[in-house]
Design an enzyme around this catalytic site. Structure first.
Site, PDB file in Angstrom:
ATOM      1  N   GLU A 165       7.845   1.344  16.411  1.00  0.00           N
ATOM      2  CA  GLU A 165       8.967   1.923  15.697  1.00  0.00           C
ATOM      3  C   GLU A 165       8.758   3.428  15.627  1.00  0.00           C
ATOM      4  O   GLU A 165       7.672   3.940  15.898  1.00  0.00           O
ATOM      5  CB  GLU A 165       9.124   1.293  14.314  1.00  0.00           C
ATOM      6  CG  GLU A 165       9.480  -0.191  14.382  1.00  0.00           C
ATOM      7  CD  GLU A 165       9.850  -0.807  13.043  1.00  0.00           C
ATOM      8  OE1 GLU A 165      10.542  -0.141  12.255  1.00  0.00           O
ATOM      9  OE2 GLU A 165       9.446  -1.957  12.784  1.00  0.00           O
ATOM     10  N   GLU A 201       3.689  -4.258  12.522  1.00  0.00           N
ATOM     11  CA  GLU A 201       2.606  -3.276  12.382  1.00  0.00           C
ATOM     12  C   GLU A 201       1.593  -3.922  11.457  1.00  0.00           C
ATOM     13  O   GLU A 201       1.851  -4.089  10.262  1.00  0.00           O
ATOM     14  CB  GLU A 201       3.134  -1.952  11.821  1.00  0.00           C
ATOM     15  CG  GLU A 201       2.140  -0.808  11.964  1.00  0.00           C
ATOM     16  CD  GLU A 201       1.207  -0.700  10.769  1.00  0.00           C
ATOM     17  OE1 GLU A 201       0.024  -1.089  10.913  1.00  0.00           O
ATOM     18  OE2 GLU A 201       1.653  -0.260   9.717  1.00  0.00           O
ATOM     19  N   ASN A 208       0.813  -1.223   0.000  1.00  0.00           N
ATOM     20  CA  ASN A 208       0.000   0.000   0.000  1.00  0.00           C
ATOM     21  C   ASN A 208       0.844   1.270   0.000  1.00  0.00           C
ATOM     22  O   ASN A 208       0.536   2.238  -0.700  1.00  0.00           O
ATOM     23  CB  ASN A 208      -0.979  -0.013   1.172  1.00  0.00           C
ATOM     24  CG  ASN A 208      -0.303  -0.099   2.516  1.00  0.00           C
ATOM     25  OD1 ASN A 208       0.778  -0.673   2.655  1.00  0.00           O
ATOM     26  ND2 ASN A 208      -0.934   0.460   3.532  1.00  0.00           N
ATOM     27  N   CYS A 247      -3.247   1.394   6.605  1.00  0.00           N
ATOM     28  CA  CYS A 247      -3.600   0.715   7.860  1.00  0.00           C
ATOM     29  C   CYS A 247      -4.261   1.665   8.845  1.00  0.00           C
ATOM     30  O   CYS A 247      -4.996   1.225   9.728  1.00  0.00           O
ATOM     31  CB  CYS A 247      -2.348   0.098   8.474  1.00  0.00           C
ATOM     32  SG  CYS A 247      -1.016   1.291   8.768  1.00  0.00           S
TER      33      CYS A 247
END
Length: 491
Positions: A472, A259, A160, A293
């Protein structure tokens, strides 16, 4: 491009692009806007992945021994070179993803530059923690931590935001003295290969950055994550794939940073600035065709302003322009693939079966010309569903959102937190006290108040629950990409 003279996207191992063998496997890189192939991609087999890991292991010692100042200079040169070849990176990103050229420029490639410069600054300024311990008899001991590179890191990135997320991981990993083996998504291989050229020109030693193309199981993804020479894995992608990667590395007890997916909520209170809220929701629901996301798929609106918010958001959704990604007027691109469109359409069909009222969208647009072969879908809003329904509980990852009314603040918080995911949330209100209160009450890694996707790269990024493991960004990246050794000296 013709079938006789395809443009090849090749693997990059030990400082060299690998020419595909005559009998080697390859696959098409598909332009999602047209459904047509724009390149052939060389798929890495197990021996080539082994060569990449071996090269990264060989380069680890010299690169980790390089002074921090010299490592960060390489990152800054890389940022300069991306800027110098900005249009090439934009073209590669657009060809792979089909996203509008303006989005690729303003978000993907611009953030790649910022990632290298920011982490160069962060690592250059990082200090070490130390403690002076009092001992009996007036004596003391000094404890200080020495942070060492994690080692050879597998970097697995999704389709993405391929360049943005690649550089988000590679920049701090390299700055901390690690070497990397990158496995980009098979859907978006272009910019990972182009970055190899930039890093080599920036002075990164051979073997410190390697790229292996391919798929997951039985291909490059599996070969990388199961390789005993990998010291850690950083992964962004679906929750299901993340769980599989975790099981893969568990026998070797390797550290992971994940993630994963999201089913993010927005909460709109009656005192929210309507225009500001509608602008923000338009971005958070429809940006990158909903394929972020962090995108909002659940919009909870106070009943007193529900009609105004619904009408305004429908109007904005209908004003979005789907079309050629190269047209500056295009605001919304296709989904990444026909397979993903089929998944999104499945949820739209299910919502209809469950009694959802479609306010706008819900179909496949007819755009004409070669674009009709692409993976297009209309921006879609619906009402009439509840948190008990699958389309409101499961991540769809498309330009869709459910609008659901609430009556009280406590109800809104409970609805937003009624999910197995926990990545992000946004709160829309003029009441600053409520904004702080509700944002902190969200069971997520990131809460925004009166904005969305506003990032300070020094802040921690990640989620809870099915949305991931670890953080992160800023010091959190330094902690993942290094291992501390505590030294205690009695004085």
């Amino acid at each position: 491009m013709t079938a006789q003279t395809p443009r090849w996207i090749r693997n990059f191992v030990d400082g060299h692009f690998i020419d595909p063998d005559d009998g080697g496997k390859s696959f098409d890189a598909i332009d999602p806007a047209t459904g047509l192939a724009h390149a052939r991609v060389h798929e890495a087999d197990a021996p080539l992945v082994d060569r990449a890991v071996t090269a990264a292991r060989k380069a680890l010692g010299p690169w980790s021994a390089t002074a921090v100042r010299e490592r960060t200079e390489v990152l800054r040169r890389a940022a300069d070179l991306i800027e110098a070849r900005f249009d090439e990176f934009v073209a590669a990103e657009v060809a792979d993803t089909g996203k509008p050229v303006a989005l690729a420029r303003d978000l993907d490639v611009a953030r790649a530059v910022a990632n290298f410069r920011t982490f160069a600054d962060i690592v250059a300024a990082a200090g070490q923690e130390s403690f002076l311990t009092d001992l009996p008899g007036g004596r003391h001991a000094l404890n200080y931590a020495v942070r060492k590179p994690l080692g050879v890191v597998a970097v697995i990135v999704p389709w993405n935001l391929p360049l943005l997320l690649l550089t988000w991981k590679v920049a701090p990993a390299l700055a901390c003295g690690n070497t990397v083996v990158v496995k980009p998504s098979e859907e978006t291989p272009g910019t990972a290969a182009l970055l190899a050229e930039v890093l080599a020109e920036a002075g990164l030693p051979a073997g410190a950055y390697n790229v292996v193309h391919g798929f997951g199981g039985g291909s490059a993804g599996e070969y990388v994550t199961t390789h005993p020479g990998i010291d850690g894995v950083t992964f962004t992608g679906s929750t299901a794939t993340g769980a599989h990667v975790m099981r893969t590395v568990a026998p070797r007890v390797r550290p992971v940073s994940f993630e994963l997916g999201g089913k993010n909520a927005a909460l709109v209170f009656p005192d929210a600035d309507l225009e500001e809220t509608l602008d923000g929701l338009t971005r958070s629901v429809f940006a990158n065709t909903g394929q972020v996301c962090l995108c909002t798929e659940r919009v909870y609106v106070h009943r007193s302003v529900f009609a105004d918010v619904a009408d305004g958001l429908v109007e904005r959704a209908r004003s979005l322009r789907l079309g050629s990604p190269l047209d500056p007027a295009t605001t919304t691109g296709p989904l990444i693939s026909q397979a993903h469109r089929q998944k999104v359409r499945g949820y739209l069909d299910l919502a209809g079966e469950l009694g959802a009222k479609v306010l706008t969208g819900g179909g496949t647009p007819a755009l004409g010309t070669e674009l009709d072969g692409g993976s297009w879908i209309e921006p879609t809003l619906w009402t009439g569903l509840t948190n008990a329904d699958r389309p409101v509980r499961e991540e769809i990852f498309g330009p869709v959102a459910a609008l659901i009314p609430f009556d009280t603040e406590d109800e809104a918080v409970a609805l937003a937190n009624d999910t197995d995911y926990g990545l992000a949330a946004s709160v829309w209100t003029r009441d600053l006290r409520r904004g702080h209160r509700v944002a902190q009450a969200m069971n997520v890694g990131m809460s925004w108040v009166n904005t969305w996707f506003l990032r300070d790269l020094r802040s921690p990024f990640g989620g809870v629950g099915l949305s991931g493991l670890g953080r992160e960004g800023g010091a959190s990246s330094l902690h993942f990409y290094t291992e501390p050794t505590n030294v205690c000296v009695q004085l």
